[in-house]
Design an enzyme around this catalytic site. Structure first.
Site, PDB file in Angstrom:
ATOM      1  N   ASP A 126     -36.274   4.414  38.854  1.00  0.00           N
ATOM      2  CA  ASP A 126     -36.313   4.159  40.289  1.00  0.00           C
ATOM      3  C   ASP A 126     -35.807   5.422  40.978  1.00  0.00           C
ATOM      4  O   ASP A 126     -35.182   6.280  40.359  1.00  0.00           O
ATOM      5  CB  ASP A 126     -35.452   2.942  40.627  1.00  0.00           C
ATOM      6  CG  ASP A 126     -35.714   2.413  42.029  1.00  0.00           C
ATOM      7  OD1 ASP A 126     -36.619   2.934  42.693  1.00  0.00           O
ATOM      8  OD2 ASP A 126     -35.005   1.483  42.445  1.00  0.00           O
ATOM      9  N   ASP A 128     -39.590   5.423  48.295  1.00  0.00           N
ATOM     10  CA  ASP A 128     -40.192   4.506  49.263  1.00  0.00           C
ATOM     11  C   ASP A 128     -39.118   3.883  50.145  1.00  0.00           C
ATOM     12  O   ASP A 128     -37.925   3.916  49.819  1.00  0.00           O
ATOM     13  CB  ASP A 128     -40.986   3.423  48.544  1.00  0.00           C
ATOM     14  CG  ASP A 128     -40.148   2.675  47.517  1.00  0.00           C
ATOM     15  OD1 ASP A 128     -39.807   3.272  46.485  1.00  0.00           O
ATOM     16  OD2 ASP A 128     -39.808   1.506  47.769  1.00  0.00           O
ATOM     17  N   ALA A 168     -38.815  -4.743  47.635  1.00  0.00           N
ATOM     18  CA  ALA A 168     -38.028  -5.400  48.685  1.00  0.00           C
ATOM     19  C   ALA A 168     -38.146  -6.920  48.670  1.00  0.00           C
ATOM     20  O   ALA A 168     -38.162  -7.567  49.723  1.00  0.00           O
ATOM     21  CB  ALA A 168     -38.418  -4.846  50.063  1.00  0.00           C
ATOM     22  N   CYS A 171     -27.897 -23.246  23.632  1.00  0.00           N
ATOM     23  CA  CYS A 171     -28.665 -22.110  23.131  1.00  0.00           C
ATOM     24  C   CYS A 171     -28.231 -21.830  21.696  1.00  0.00           C
ATOM     25  O   CYS A 171     -27.091 -22.113  21.319  1.00  0.00           O
ATOM     26  CB  CYS A 171     -28.406 -20.891  24.028  1.00  0.00           C
ATOM     27  SG  CYS A 171     -29.093 -19.337  23.441  1.00  0.00           S
ATOM     28  N   CYS A 225     -28.761 -18.600  20.279  1.00  0.00           N
ATOM     29  CA  CYS A 225     -28.715 -17.153  20.043  1.00  0.00           C
ATOM     30  C   CYS A 225     -27.423 -16.831  19.278  1.00  0.00           C
ATOM     31  O   CYS A 225     -26.513 -17.673  19.197  1.00  0.00           O
ATOM     32  CB  CYS A 225     -28.778 -16.395  21.366  1.00  0.00           C
ATOM     33  SG  CYS A 225     -27.242 -16.374  22.325  1.00  0.00           S
ATOM     34  N   CYS A 266     -24.172 -17.617  21.173  1.00  0.00           N
ATOM     35  CA  CYS A 266     -23.882 -19.036  21.398  1.00  0.00           C
ATOM     36  C   CYS A 266     -23.626 -19.800  20.101  1.00  0.00           C
ATOM     37  O   CYS A 266     -22.933 -20.820  20.111  1.00  0.00           O
ATOM     38  CB  CYS A 266     -25.033 -19.672  22.179  1.00  0.00           C
ATOM     39  SG  CYS A 266     -25.242 -18.955  23.826  1.00  0.00           S
TER      40      CYS A 266
END
Length: 576
Positions: free
Chosen positions: A88, A123, A189, A272, A274, A277
């Site tokens: 960015d 931008d 945005a 979860c 994973c 967890c």
């Protein structure tokens, strides 16, 4: 360079090539703060197969230590990461602070200097609901800077679509950005809209922009990384997402799930499996040092995000993305009401959504009836078929009874429809629905029907020749060589034809897939997923196949398959 491998809705599994690196989309780009690495890009690569990240060139540029290090080593070596790095430009900081002390030219040249894979111009992200005149002025600046950036950069470049919540400005921005020649189109945005749960406004912005952007360029939804909303915006055609939420939420003891965000202090169990967890309880994490807890929560948040993308891609592959999204949007009322916006953009979406899917549609609630392609299917059935008998379908209303086992009318519901239609009539009406009125009579002239072991109609036969086979999974016809010939004689050009460049016609005739760049003409009324005839530029029949891309998509693509050529009726039927 971008090509489509599979589609559902406007969602697609894509192959995005950046130089010699390849990224499968849709995917997440974890946001990397080079000054505060909670999880390193290398670890993301090892744990999650992360093949693209996004970092902020302005943060690097504004720190003398990071700036000189990036200039000396390059951004890949500085971050110890060999995947695709998108940067960015500092637009988010510009939105916050109004002035960041760097010019567009300076930040583009800096991104060139440090070797980023995909750069971004400076931008102007106009906040939602700003006055029209301000949004228009900001857009003029954004467009001018994109053109300047394109002139300053040879490599891949983002062309960000801006325009606040003014849809005509978003449309203009997308149209003019498409003309700049950018390689990715972020939609910018929208973070303030996500923070305020204004998902419906984001739906309007995305679909307005999509109507003006090339389908051959991936779309990045800036700042959208919460697992709860990913499937909806993939369905609407977004390919790339970025997320700092995985770490920002972790710092605030917030735990991401596919149905929302939970506060760690209020949790008794982790829903979860994973590694984080499985090995810890909420109580364990709360007792840990802040930095350790933040890192573990960030790892979980990335796990749940990547896992959701795997589910989404599998749904696209199966043709069940609409079912999946309808399940997900019921996780939050604001998402559900945002999904209702699909009805307002139905005509646009129906041009690209495959008419035929690999799996039977599921009825999930009243929202199932909003799917744009269902309207197209019903219109075709009523225009093309003169039914022997009709039945009342709970979703579609009166339909030809012969189509109750044909996609999408064979929808899974709480009851099965019944009809008593003679077999030959049923097959003829399926052909009429699929190829146009009269096609059934032509395909069945002098033919007999063969049956499967379960006594269902399997094929239309002319002696020993297969005219067509009824595919079990969707009740539609696959043309055999004899069927191709009959349909080619019956239908006048350009109906149901894809015209192949004469130079590669022999390859199509030998059952090689047809690539987009070799398509010289196509019936504009076709939809992706349909069975089509392949002909050369003199209308000589080459074969048949399945149309992967919509007619409006094909001219935009320089690579990738447009038609998957039929490799034989028997082989296809075995795969059904």
């Amino acid at each position: 360079m971008f090509e489509i491998k599979a589609k559902d809705g406007l969602g697609r599994i894509g192959r995005w090539q950046v130089g010699k690196k390849t990224v499968e989309t849709p995917t997440i780009m974890p946001v990397i703060n080079p000054g505060k690495l909670i999880i390193t890009p290398r670890e993301m690569r090892e744990r999650f197969d992360t093949d693209v990240i996004i970092t902020n060139s302005y943060i690097i540029y504004s720190s003398s230590r990071l700036r000189e290090r990036a200039r000396r080593k390059g951004v890949h070596a500085m971050l110890d990461y060999d995947g695709v790095i998108v940067t960015d430009s500092g637009s988010f900081q510009l939105m916050q602070y109004k002035d960041i002390g760097v010019t567009n030219e300076e930040i583009i040249r800096f991104q060139n200097e440090i070797g980023v894979d995909v750069a971004t111009s400076l931008d102007i992200p106009t906040l939602p609901d700003e006055p029209y005149e301000k949004a228009e002025r900001d857009l003029e600046t954004t467009l001018a800077r994109a053109r300047e950036a394109r002139a300053l950069r040879d490599g891949p470049l983002n062309g960000t679509v801006q325009g606040s919540t003014h849809l005509d400005l978003r449309r203009r921005s997308a149209r003019e950005m498409a003309g700049v020649g950018c390689d990715v189109h972020p939609i910018g945005a929208v973070v303030p809209l996500f923070l305020d749960y204004r998902f419906g406004d984001v739906v309007d912005i995305v679909l307005t922009a999509k109507q003006e952007l090339s389908p051959a360029v991936p779309v990045h939804l800036f700042g959208a990384g919460h697992p709860m909303a990913l499937s909806l915006f993939v369905l609407l055609g977004c390919d790339l997402f970025d997320s700092a939420a995985y770490v920002l939420y972790a710092k605030d003891n917030r735990y991401l799930t596919v149905s929302g965000t939970k506060k760690l202090e209020e949790m008794l169990h982790f829903p979860c499996m994973c590694p984080v967890c499985r090995e810890h309880t909420p109580h364990d994490l709360l007792a840990m040092d802040d930095d350790v807890r933040t890192r573990l929560l960030a790892l979980h948040n990335l796990h749940v995000t990547y896992e959701e993308f795997k589910r989404i891609k599998q749904a696209i592959h199966e043709g069940t993305l609409w079912d999946f999204v309808e399940m997900r949007v019921r996780g939050h009322p604001k998402l559900y009401y945002a999904y209702r916006k699909v009805k307002e953009h139905a005509d646009f979406m129906a041009r690209f959504d495959p008419l035929v899917k690999r799996s039977t549609a599921f009825y999930t609630g009243e929202e199932t009836a909003w799917r744009p392609i269902f309207k197209t299917a019903l219109s075709r059935a009523r225009e093309r078929v003169k039914p022997y008998q009709t039945v009342a379908h709970p979703i579609f209303g009166d339909i030809p009874a012969s189509l109750i086992h044909t996609y999408p009318f064979n929808m899974e519901m709480d009851r099965e429809l019944e009809a008593d239609v003679p077999e030959r009539t049923m097959v003829e009406e399926i052909a009429d629905y699929q190829f146009g009125h009269g096609a059934g009579a032509r395909l069945c002239t002098g033919a007999t029907l063969s049956h499967s072991r379960s006594d269902r109609v399997r094929s239309i036969m002319s002696g020993d020749e297969v005219v067509a086979t009824v595919r079990a999974r969707d009740g539609l016809l696959i043309l055999g060589t004899e069927g191709q010939t009959r349909l080619h004689e019956f239908l006048a050009p350009p109906h149901y034809r894809v015209v192949v460049d004469n130079e590669v016609a022999s390859y199509a005739e030998a059952h090689s897939d047809v690539f987009s760049k070799f398509v010289r003409g196509i019936d504009s009324g076709l939809l992706s997923g349909e069975e089509v005839l392949l002909v050369d530029e003199g209308d000589r029949l080459l074969g048949s196949g399945t149309l992967l891309l919509a007619p409006d998509e094909i001219p935009h693509f320089k690579r990738g398959v447009a038609v998957r050529t039929r490799r034989g009726v028997e082989a296809e039927d075995d795969q059904s």
